[in-house]
Design an enzyme around this catalytic site. Structure first.
Site, PDB file in Angstrom:
ATOM      1  N   GLY A  22      -4.154   0.440   2.453  1.00  0.00           N
ATOM      2  CA  GLY A  22      -2.817   0.452   1.879  1.00  0.00           C
ATOM      3  C   GLY A  22      -1.780   0.126   2.923  1.00  0.00           C
ATOM      4  O   GLY A  22      -2.015   0.280   4.128  1.00  0.00           O
ATOM      5  N   GLU A  26       6.499   1.936   6.426  1.00  0.00           N
ATOM      6  CA  GLU A  26       6.439   2.546   7.748  1.00  0.00           C
ATOM      7  C   GLU A  26       5.168   2.209   8.498  1.00  0.00           C
ATOM      8  O   GLU A  26       5.167   2.080   9.724  1.00  0.00           O
ATOM      9  CB  GLU A  26       6.557   4.068   7.598  1.00  0.00           C
ATOM     10  CG  GLU A  26       6.774   4.807   8.890  1.00  0.00           C
ATOM     11  CD  GLU A  26       6.920   6.300   8.661  1.00  0.00           C
ATOM     12  OE1 GLU A  26       7.815   6.912   9.276  1.00  0.00           O
ATOM     13  OE2 GLU A  26       6.141   6.852   7.870  1.00  0.00           O
ATOM     14  N   ASP A 141      10.828  15.844   1.973  1.00  0.00           N
ATOM     15  CA  ASP A 141      10.732  14.571   1.246  1.00  0.00           C
ATOM     16  C   ASP A 141       9.889  14.778  -0.007  1.00  0.00           C
ATOM     17  O   ASP A 141       8.682  14.500  -0.023  1.00  0.00           O
ATOM     18  CB  ASP A 141      10.117  13.505   2.153  1.00  0.00           C
ATOM     19  CG  ASP A 141      10.035  12.143   1.451  1.00  0.00           C
ATOM     20  OD1 ASP A 141      10.774  11.937   0.463  1.00  0.00           O
ATOM     21  OD2 ASP A 141       9.226  11.307   1.893  1.00  0.00           O
TER      22      ASP A 141
END
Length: 662
Positions: A22, A26, A141
């Protein structure tokens, strides 16, 4: 960043990457050769010193409890210059949480998940937050991409390197956040850098995700706004416009149509949601452990639906909310555990018909039809007991009257016996004796004068109760009628036949389109055959001109009703023209190439078949619940009528007994 030539783990061992699994904004995630239990996250860009220190601290702070609920960093990864460029973490299992709480994706991604699974997942999500909080950290987050759910309802948190991490006296912050999961006090914040996040901030986001799990993906602050303009979720959060709370109408908010009412949840869970989203509770929102306790308790109260065994709901609810919601919206919320596929509804099911129009896995006709057949048919009307067959007791007034009557009779007999004794033994006092006896019996007669009024009252009561008894008997017979049940069952039987004949329906629609193409070709052909060019004996130029005045110029316009409007055009000429048209039609040959149905129209038929399939599946799936409600309603009306009939019959029997005694 460009991958380094040599990457080593914190233990100094070389790390060989496999396939890229994946890629995000970032960094990227790779398989690790020889270590299938972990994966490697490598950042695209060089990390600042503080971020490197944070990853090293997280590796030191890993615990078994954290690794149970998160993909926490377990080893740092360094390049040849000893700079931290990534880390190793446990391999992620499961699927994004939004695929579970969204009904449409749940039917395909979590086909076995019922409401108990959602409640258990919510409790495990709270356990995951509790594990992070107990280690001194804050998630910060919170968003739907950071929570994964396994088939066992366990939770795994990812992107842990964005958490706010506490390492001794050193705090590493969380610099990101999504507004729709942020508490009111953080709405409008443009940068989280340097901000200290708290567990109470996390508690808001946790409550939002628990709400979405329990309410079929609905956000607690997404509702119908009755004020002016739009009400985005972020603004609703900032203004404490919880759409499901008791004060929601005062804040101009209502739950969206077809949503689960908050009142159907256990009171403890309701209270936690109100605390989590109320302005008054900003500093004391429910923590993770409170949610774990309440959700565990809620899971123990869930009961299966009588009409649909795949529906579970809190026991205190009056009826199954999922049946009502599916009936209202036309969509399935849960899928039977044995229907990860939809059979083709062919001969293997019922020995007749088949349907190749597959709307997606999930509907299993034999299972649904079995549920429909298992709904008990309401009992028929029983013979009501006639009042005359009962053994009532006298009413209190009549009982008292009869008691007085017996005493009066006894006293009268006693007085007569006394008078006879005086007559025999004291014959000289016979006149006095007669006077005393007469006066005494007159007094006894006066004491019994209430009989007439009592009889009139009992007669009126008896007449009134007889009318009521006849009315109750009629109502009981009406309540016992099976018309609604039979009509619904016939409707479902027709839906089943239609479902089994979906392929025939599709073929019929395509034949209709082909027939229309043939009709179009025939019209073109007939329009080319002009009357003025035909050899028609007896129909000369004059009659042809008259026909043209009435719009009859080609074989297409030669129709009985149009010819009848032409003045002077008799039956013989009409028959001649109709025969001419008939001969032309018999010469017509359909060209299948030119008459091919356009692809767009074929697609429209397929979409219509798809829509029909969905509608039939919805009606059949809702059938057991609707039949059960009708049957229960008939039974309830029967029982109410029986109760009233029993009381009326007893009262009528008593009134008739009283009349006989009077």
């Amino acid at each position: 960043m460009k991958r380094a030539d040599r990457i080593v783990s914190g233990r100094g061992a070389d790390v060989i990457f496999g396939q890229e699994l994946g890629r995000g904004g970032e960094g990227s995630v790779f398989e690790v050769a020889g270590r299938p239990e972990v994966v490697a996250k490598i950042y695209h860009k060089p990390l600042p010193k503080e971020k490197q220190d944070k990853i090293e601290a997280m590796v030191r702070l890993k615990t078994e409890r954290l690794l149970r609920f998160t993909v926490w960093p377990v080893e740092v990864l360094r390049d040849s210059g000893r700079r931290v460029i990534g880390f190793l973490m446990p391999r992620l299992n499961g699927k994004e949480i939004h695929k579970l709480y969204g009904p449409k994706t749940r039917l395909t991604e979590f086909a076995q998940a019922g409401y108990p699974f959602l409640v258990h997942t919510a409790a495990n999500l709270a356990r995951a937050f509790a594990a992070v909080h107990e280690e001194g950290h804050v998630v910060g987050d919170i968003n739907h991409s950071n929570f994964y759910v396994t088939d066992q309802a366990t939770i795994l948190m990812l992107d842990c390197d964005s958490f706010q991490v506490q390492s001794g006296s050193k705090r590493f912050g969380c610099d990101v956040g999504i507004p729709m999961y942020m508490p009111p006090e953080l709405q409008g914040v443009t940068s989280f850098r340097g901000m200290v996040r708290t567990r109470n901030h996390d508690n808001f986001g946790l409550a939002v995700f628990i709400f979405m799990l329990l309410f079929m993906g609905r956000h607690p602050f997404a509702g119908k706004y009755s004020g002016q303009g739009e009400m985005p979720i972020e603004r609703a959060i900032r203004e404490f416009r919880f759409a499901y709370g008791p004060s929601s109408s005062g804040r101009q908010m209502q739950p969206p149509p077809g949503s689960l009412p908050l009142q159907l949840l256990p009171p403890t869970v309701q209270a936690l949601f109100l605390r989590a989203f109320a302005q008054e509770s900003m500093t004391r929102r429910p923590n993770a452990q409170e949610w774990v306790s309440a959700l565990q308790e809620m899971g123990g109260t869930l009961v299966p639906c009588a009409a649909n065994a795949w529906h579970h709901y809190p026991a205190h609810a009056a009826s199954c909310p999922w049946c009502a919601m599916e009936a209202a919206t036309g969509g399935l919320l849960f899928r039977p555990a044995d229907s990860a596929y939809r059979t083709s509804a062919g001969a293997a099911q019922a020995g007749a018909g088949s349907s190749s129009a597959d709307p997606g896995a999930g509907f299993h006709l034999p299972a649904v039809w079995g549920q429909i057949q298992r709904v008990p048919k309401p009992a028929g009307a029983r013979t009501l007991p006639e009042p005359s067959s009962l053994q009532p007791q006298f009413s209190a007034p009549v009982t008292a009257y009869l008691r007085r009557k017996r005493w009066r009779g006894a006293l009268s007999l006693l007085s007569l016996a006394s008078g006879a004794g005086v007559w025999i033994f004291l014959p000289g006092f016979w006149m006095l004796t007669v006077g005393v006896l007469a006066g005494f019996n007159l007094l006894l007669l006066a004491a019994g004068r209430g009989r007439r009024a009592l009889r009139e009252e009992r007669t009126e009561t008896c007449s009134r109760l007889r009318v009521r008894w006849n009315e109750v008997s009629r109502l009981y017979i009406e309540a016992s009628g099976h018309g609604a049940f039979s009509a619904k069952l016939q409707e479902l039987e027709q839906a089943r036949r239609d479902y089994l004949d979906l392929e025939g329906y599709k073929a019929g629609e395509l034949r209709r389109l082909e027939g229309r193409q043939r009709a179009v070709q025939l019209q073109v052909y007939l329009r080319r055959q002009r009357i003025e060019q035909a050899q028609l004996d007896g129909i000369g130029p004059g009659r042809r001109a008259t026909l043209a005045l009435f719009g009859i110029e080609t074989a297409l316009e030669v129709e009985t009703h149009r010819l009848a409007r032409v003045p002077g055009f008799g039956p013989a000429n009409t028959r001649m023209l109709l025969a001419w048209r008939d001969r032309i039609e018999r010469r017509f040959t359909f060209d299948p190439v030119l008459g091919r149905v356009p692809a767009a129209e074929v697609l429209a038929v397929e979409r219509a078949v798809e829509a029909r399939t969905r509608e039939l599946e919805r009606r059949l799936s809702a059938g057991p619940g609707e039949l059960m409600r009708i049957s229960s309603g008939i039974r309830a009306r029967q029982e109410a009528a029986l109760r009233e009939a029993g009381g009326t019959a007893q009262a009528l029997a008593q009134a008739e007994l009283d009349l006989k005694a009077l």
